[in-house]
Write a protein that holds these residues in place. Structure first.
Motif, short mmCIF file in Angstrom:
data_model
loop_
_atom_site.label_atom_id
_atom_site.label_comp_id
_atom_site.label_asym_id
_atom_site.label_seq_id
_atom_site.Cartn_x
_atom_site.Cartn_y
_atom_site.Cartn_z
N GLU A 173 10.86 -4.40 -11.25
CA GLU A 173 9.96 -3.34 -11.69
C GLU A 173 8.52 -3.84 -11.74
OE1 GLU A 173 9.77 0.16 -15.12
OE2 GLU A 173 10.94 -1.67 -15.48
N ASP A 174 8.34 -5.10 -12.16
CA ASP A 174 7.00 -5.68 -12.20
C ASP A 174 6.39 -5.77 -10.81
OD1 ASP A 174 7.27 -6.05 -14.95
OD2 ASP A 174 8.02 -8.10 -14.72
N THR A 175 7.16 -6.26 -9.85
CA THR A 175 6.61 -6.41 -8.50
C THR A 175 6.43 -5.06 -7.81
OG1 THR A 175 8.85 -6.87 -7.67
CG2 THR A 175 7.46 -8.76 -8.16
N LEU A 176 7.29 -4.10 -8.14
CA LEU A 176 7.09 -2.77 -7.57
C LEU A 176 5.75 -2.19 -8.02
CD1 LEU A 176 8.14 -0.37 -5.94
CD2 LEU A 176 9.26 0.47 -8.02
N THR A 177 5.37 -2.43 -9.26
CA THR A 177 4.07 -1.97 -9.74
C THR A 177 2.95 -2.49 -8.87
OG1 THR A 177 4.85 -1.80 -12.03
CG2 THR A 177 2.48 -2.02 -11.70
N GLU A 178 3.04 -3.74 -8.45
CA GLU A 178 2.01 -4.32 -7.59
C GLU A 178 2.08 -3.75 -6.17
OE1 GLU A 178 1.93 -8.54 -7.76
OE2 GLU A 178 1.76 -8.61 -9.96
N LEU A 179 3.28 -3.46 -5.71
CA LEU A 179 3.43 -2.93 -4.35
C LEU A 179 2.93 -1.49 -4.22
CD1 LEU A 179 6.96 -4.37 -3.52
CD2 LEU A 179 4.78 -5.11 -2.53
N VAL A 180 2.93 -0.75 -5.33
CA VAL A 180 2.46 0.65 -5.28
C VAL A 180 1.04 0.78 -5.83
CG1 VAL A 180 4.80 1.57 -5.41
CG2 VAL A 180 3.48 1.26 -7.53
N ASP A 181 0.36 -0.32 -6.02
CA ASP A 181 -1.05 -0.32 -6.42
C ASP A 181 -1.83 0.62 -5.48
OD1 ASP A 181 -3.85 -0.98 -6.50
OD2 ASP A 181 -3.37 -2.94 -7.33
N PRO A 182 -2.59 1.58 -6.03
CA PRO A 182 -3.28 2.54 -5.17
C PRO A 182 -4.35 1.92 -4.28
CG PRO A 182 -3.99 2.79 -7.45
CD PRO A 182 -2.81 1.87 -7.46
N TYR A 183 -4.75 0.68 -4.58
CA TYR A 183 -5.78 0.02 -3.77
C TYR A 183 -5.22 -1.18 -3.02
CZ TYR A 183 -8.53 3.32 -6.27
OH TYR A 183 -9.01 4.50 -6.77
N VAL A 184 -3.94 -1.10 -2.72
CA VAL A 184 -3.27 -2.05 -1.83
C VAL A 184 -2.77 -1.27 -0.63
CG1 VAL A 184 -1.24 -3.50 -1.52
CG2 VAL A 184 -2.65 -3.77 -3.57
N ASP A 185 -3.19 -1.68 0.54
CA ASP A 185 -2.78 -1.06 1.80
C ASP A 185 -1.78 -2.01 2.45
OD1 ASP A 185 -2.56 -0.25 4.48
OD2 ASP A 185 -4.63 0.46 4.58
N LEU A 186 -0.49 -1.78 2.22
CA LEU A 186 0.52 -2.73 2.66
C LEU A 186 0.54 -2.90 4.18
CD1 LEU A 186 3.51 -1.84 0.30
CD2 LEU A 186 1.88 -3.72 0.08
N GLU A 187 0.34 -1.84 4.91
CA GLU A 187 0.41 -1.94 6.37
C GLU A 187 -0.74 -2.78 6.92
OE1 GLU A 187 1.97 -1.72 10.01
OE2 GLU A 187 2.92 -0.91 8.21
#
Length: 316
Positions: A38-52
């Motif tokens: 759950e902690d790492t998911l929070t970082e992955l869905v950060d609105p200012y992180v563009d994963l692609e």
């Protein structure tokens, strides 16, 4: 470079394997950070992180052995400070993975900078504990230099006074926006800080690690909010260490109300609450060059220095 590895951007489905990697890194680096999915998911869905465009993960089969992730800023003035985070599994270090990830991070930071703040200067920042082995050599080889130091401070909660009766109230849904606005105004002059929009506040502050009953607002004589303290607690840390830590993530006073005891009152109230609510320790982080006198306030409240962190930066 190890052969047979798979390289691809992170996705939201990588929460558990990301947590596994970070927890493996903790066994070697011992910085006191443990994670749940759950902690790492929070970082992955950060609105200012563009994963692609702004992430890269390395896999050996199903095992994530390294990653890098970029966070860009929603607003910036003169300099756009992009954050580069990442790490490599202890069993896979010193084999070229870290170098490739850092170089990919630099390239991604430049892409995101060009998309969001192309007219500003770019600074790529890495924030890591000072004692991590091999980090200075890795970053130095790519042109990064240390530009700032931050100190983690801890309080044992062994000697805590009583509340002084000031108008301090716990967080509530109705007061949430006051918390955010006071934080933004209080941090406006802090080195490297930018305002937190609502969506980032929800992602980084009022998430699953937020502790409302340990977060407080102090009102001035006219009833307006003049200072806030926000507490976080990571359940994974408690499970791994047996120590329940109240981490004071945000401590802020409006500029016009500084040197009036606001921060000291909030700290004293929060420390008393930590004892009453069964915490074993309190902690916080402070910029070693903070110009508001925060370091002295924390020392007088009974906090002592522990881990030091370094902010590394690469211009452009």
């Amino acid at each position: 470079m190890i052969e047979g590895l798979t390289w691809r951007p992170l996705t939201r489905d990588d929460a558990q394997t990301s947590a596994d990697l970070l927890n493996a890194m903790e066994t070697a680096d011992k910085i006191g950070e443990n994670y749940t999915a759950e902690d790492t998911l929070t970082e992955l869905v950060d609105p200012y992180v563009d994963l692609e465009r702004g992430s890269l993960a390395v896999f050996d089969g199903d095992l994530m052995v390294g990653y890098m992730k970029i966070q860009y800023r929603p607003t910036a003035s003169e300099v756009h400070g992009v954050s580069l985070d990442g790490g490599v599994h202890p069993s896979y270090r010193r084999q070229g993975i870290g170098t490739r990830l850092v170089r990919a991070g630099i390239a991604s930071a430049r892409v995101l900078h060009a998309l969001h703040h192309p007219t500003l200067k770019l600074a790529i920042n890495v924030h890591k504990a000072e004692h991590i082995s091999g980090l200075p050599e890795l970053l130095g080889a790519e042109g990064f230099a240390p530009v700032r130091y931050f100190q983690r401070m801890e309080h044992s909660l062994q000697s805590v006074g009583t509340s002084d009766g000031l108008p301090i109230e716990p967080w509530s849904e109705a007061a949430d926006e006051e918390f955010r606005l006071v934080r933004n105004e209080a941090y406006r002059g802090n080195w490297g800080s930018t305002p937190m929009p609502v969506e980032l506040w929800k992602n980084k502050i009022t998430n699953q690690t937020f502790r409302p009953a340990m977060s407080f607002l102090l009102r001035g004589a006219g009833g307006a909010a003049v200072g806030v303290l926000v507490t976080m607690n990571w359940e994974a840390d408690t499970e791994a260490t047996g120590v329940r830590d109240a981490h004071f993530m945000v401590i802020g006073t409006l500029p016009e109300h500084r040197r009036q005891g606001v921060a000291s009152a909030l700290l004293g109230h929060a420390l008393r609450a930590a004892v009453d609510q069964g915490y074993d320790r309190a902690s916080l982080s402070v910029d070693s060059a903070n110009s508001t006198g925060a370091f002295g306030i924390f020392e007088r409240a009974g906090f002592g220095a522990s881990t030091r962190y370094v902010r590394w930066a690469l211009e452009g």
